[in-house]
Scaffold this motif. Structure first.
Motif, PDB file in Angstrom:
ATOM      1  N   MET A   1      -8.974   5.127   4.879  1.00 55.61           N
ATOM      2  CA  MET A   1      -8.717   4.100   5.882  1.00 55.61           C
ATOM      3  C   MET A   1      -9.048   4.558   7.299  1.00 55.61           C
ATOM      4  SD  MET A   1      -5.122   2.714   4.304  1.00 55.61           S
ATOM      5  CE  MET A   1      -4.932   1.409   5.513  1.00 55.61           C
TER       6      MET A   1
ATOM      7  N   ILE B   1       1.873   4.426   3.471  1.00 53.14           N
ATOM      8  CA  ILE B   1       0.795   5.270   2.964  1.00 53.14           C
ATOM      9  C   ILE B   1       0.835   6.644   3.626  1.00 53.14           C
ATOM     10  CG2 ILE B   1      -1.714   5.518   2.762  1.00 53.14           C
ATOM     11  CD1 ILE B   1      -1.853   2.450   2.742  1.00 53.14           C
TER      12      ILE B   1
ATOM     13  N   ILE C   1      -3.045  -5.423   8.340  1.00 53.31           N
ATOM     14  CA  ILE C   1      -2.618  -6.167   7.150  1.00 53.31           C
ATOM     15  C   ILE C   1      -2.240  -5.213   6.002  1.00 53.31           C
ATOM     16  CG2 ILE C   1      -4.024  -8.181   7.736  1.00 53.31           C
ATOM     17  CD1 ILE C   1      -6.086  -7.214   5.687  1.00 53.31           C
ATOM     18  N   THR C   2      -2.236  -3.927   6.308  1.00 48.85           N
ATOM     19  CA  THR C   2      -1.882  -2.909   5.310  1.00 48.85           C
ATOM     20  C   THR C   2      -0.632  -2.186   5.774  1.00 48.85           C
ATOM     21  OG1 THR C   2      -4.239  -2.575   4.872  1.00 48.85           O
ATOM     22  CG2 THR C   2      -2.725  -0.908   4.019  1.00 48.85           C
ATOM     23  N   ASN C   3       0.208  -1.808   4.830  1.00 46.78           N
ATOM     24  CA  ASN C   3       1.415  -1.058   5.184  1.00 46.78           C
ATOM     25  C   ASN C   3       1.042   0.410   5.382  1.00 46.78           C
ATOM     26  OD1 ASN C   3       3.959   0.034   5.516  1.00 46.78           O
ATOM     27  ND2 ASN C   3       4.855  -0.982   3.738  1.00 46.78           N
ATOM     28  N   ILE C   4       0.450   0.689   6.545  1.00 43.86           N
ATOM     29  CA  ILE C   4      -0.075   2.031   6.806  1.00 43.86           C
ATOM     30  C   ILE C   4       1.029   3.084   6.871  1.00 43.86           C
ATOM     31  CG2 ILE C   4      -2.178   1.231   7.961  1.00 43.86           C
ATOM     32  CD1 ILE C   4      -0.776   1.740  10.635  1.00 43.86           C
TER      33      ILE C   4
ATOM     34  N   LYS D   1      -5.871   8.152   0.234  1.00 45.71           N
ATOM     35  CA  LYS D   1      -5.819   6.757   0.688  1.00 45.71           C
ATOM     36  C   LYS D   1      -5.872   6.689   2.209  1.00 45.71           C
ATOM     37  CE  LYS D   1      -5.187   2.284   0.239  1.00 45.71           C
ATOM     38  NZ  LYS D   1      -6.274   1.413  -0.274  1.00 45.71           N
TER      39      LYS D   1
ATOM     40  N   LYS E   1     -11.279   2.450  10.059  1.00 43.20           N
ATOM     41  CA  LYS E   1     -11.313   1.007   9.803  1.00 43.20           C
ATOM     42  C   LYS E   1     -10.828   0.255  11.042  1.00 43.20           C
ATOM     43  CE  LYS E   1     -10.903   0.991   4.769  1.00 43.20           C
ATOM     44  NZ  LYS E   1     -12.270   0.468   4.580  1.00 43.20           N
TER      45      LYS E   1
ATOM     46  N   GLU F   1      -8.047  -4.785   9.999  1.00 45.44           N
ATOM     47  CA  GLU F   1      -7.897  -4.365   8.603  1.00 45.44           C
ATOM     48  C   GLU F   1      -6.625  -3.552   8.412  1.00 45.44           C
ATOM     49  OE1 GLU F   1     -11.765  -3.318   6.324  1.00 45.44           O
ATOM     50  OE2 GLU F   1     -12.174  -2.779   8.411  1.00 45.44           O
ATOM     51  N   LEU F   2      -6.342  -2.688   9.377  1.00 46.07           N
ATOM     52  CA  LEU F   2      -5.179  -1.799   9.270  1.00 46.07           C
ATOM     53  C   LEU F   2      -3.876  -2.577   9.409  1.00 46.07           C
ATOM     54  CD1 LEU F   2      -6.533   1.186  11.419  1.00 46.07           C
ATOM     55  CD2 LEU F   2      -6.235   1.145   8.937  1.00 46.07           C
TER      56      LEU F   2
END
Length: 243
Positions: free
Chosen positions: A93, A109, A103-106, A89, A96, A100-101
């Motif tokens: 990413m 991950i 809004i993601t719980n990087i 995953k 990116k 985009e990053l």
């Protein structure tokens, strides 16, 4: 009984019946030999029963040990697949855009990719069999060959466990030096994120970070294959032991 036989011999000699004496002596020797053979046969039968009882006990202990090890191995395989998926995953990413990053719980991950589940079996019974020489009780050569193969496989597993641990530790060390480790593991240790104005988005445009995650995925796949080979080998050992 000995006095009885001695009396018969003396009577035969006294009466001068030499021929009968010789025949009697030969018969007596034959009886003694037969008695010794019977005693040896009884003793051998007792030893066989004793060995069989000991082998049954060893079999039960070996079964329990390998069944326990297999259960732990299957848990490790599932954990390994989980951390591999987390690393994949992260790789998906890389590169990116920041929008985009964000809004993601990087961080969550990344955290998944840091684990290195390892399988460390208990080989107490097997080691005892080797050290005491009781492995020779097995007349089934196939199970002995499988146990020797398992030893070689265990060394292979340990080697890849070490590689997996180092790969994961390298990622942790890199994050410590180039990003916020606290932000990555804050949920795990139940603390809030860093108060410093910092985020880990820049890791996803870092070629060194990408290379380390890629290595982690590669090692995870290798180790998963080795674990599955080991699981198959344990199945064969269990099958032969149950026979």
């Amino acid at each position: 009984m000995i006095k009885f036989f001695r009396k018969i011999r003396q009577n035969l000699l006294t009466e001068g019946k030499t021929g009968k004496y010789i025949k009697y002596a030969i018969g007596e020797i034959a009886l003694v030999v037969i008695g010794i053979l019977i005693a040896l046969q009884v003793n051998n039968a007792n030893e066989v029963r004793k060995s069989n009882r000991e082998l049954d006990k060893i079999n039960q202990n070996l079964l329990q040990e390998f069944e326990s090890n297999q259960k732990a191995l299957n848990t490790a395989i599932n954990q390994l697949k989980w951390t591999k998926q987390g690393s994949l995953k992260v790789l998906s990413m890389i590169g990116k855009s920041e929008s985009e990053l964000m809004i993601t719980n990087i961080d969550s991950i990344i955290e998944i990719s840091l684990f290195w589940p390892t399988w460390k079996p208990t080989n107490f019974v097997l080691n005892e069999l080797k050290s005491t020489g009781k492995l020779s009780l097995y007349k089934n050569s196939k199970i002995k060959d499988l146990l020797f193969e398992y030893e070689r496989q265990s060394e292979y597993v340990n080697d890849w466990n070490r590689r997996m641990e180092k790969s994961s530790q390298d990622i942790i060390d890199y994050i410590k030096n180039n990003a916020s480790l606290r932000n990555v593991n804050h949920n795990r240790i139940s603390i809030k994120k860093s108060d410093l104005d910092f985020n880990n988005v820049k890791l996803f445009s870092d070629i060194r970070f990408e290379n380390q995650i890629d290595e982690k995925v590669l090692f995870s796949q290798f180790l998963e294959n080795i674990y599955e080979e080991t699981d198959n080998l344990i199945n064969q050992i269990l099958e032969e032991t149950k026979k």
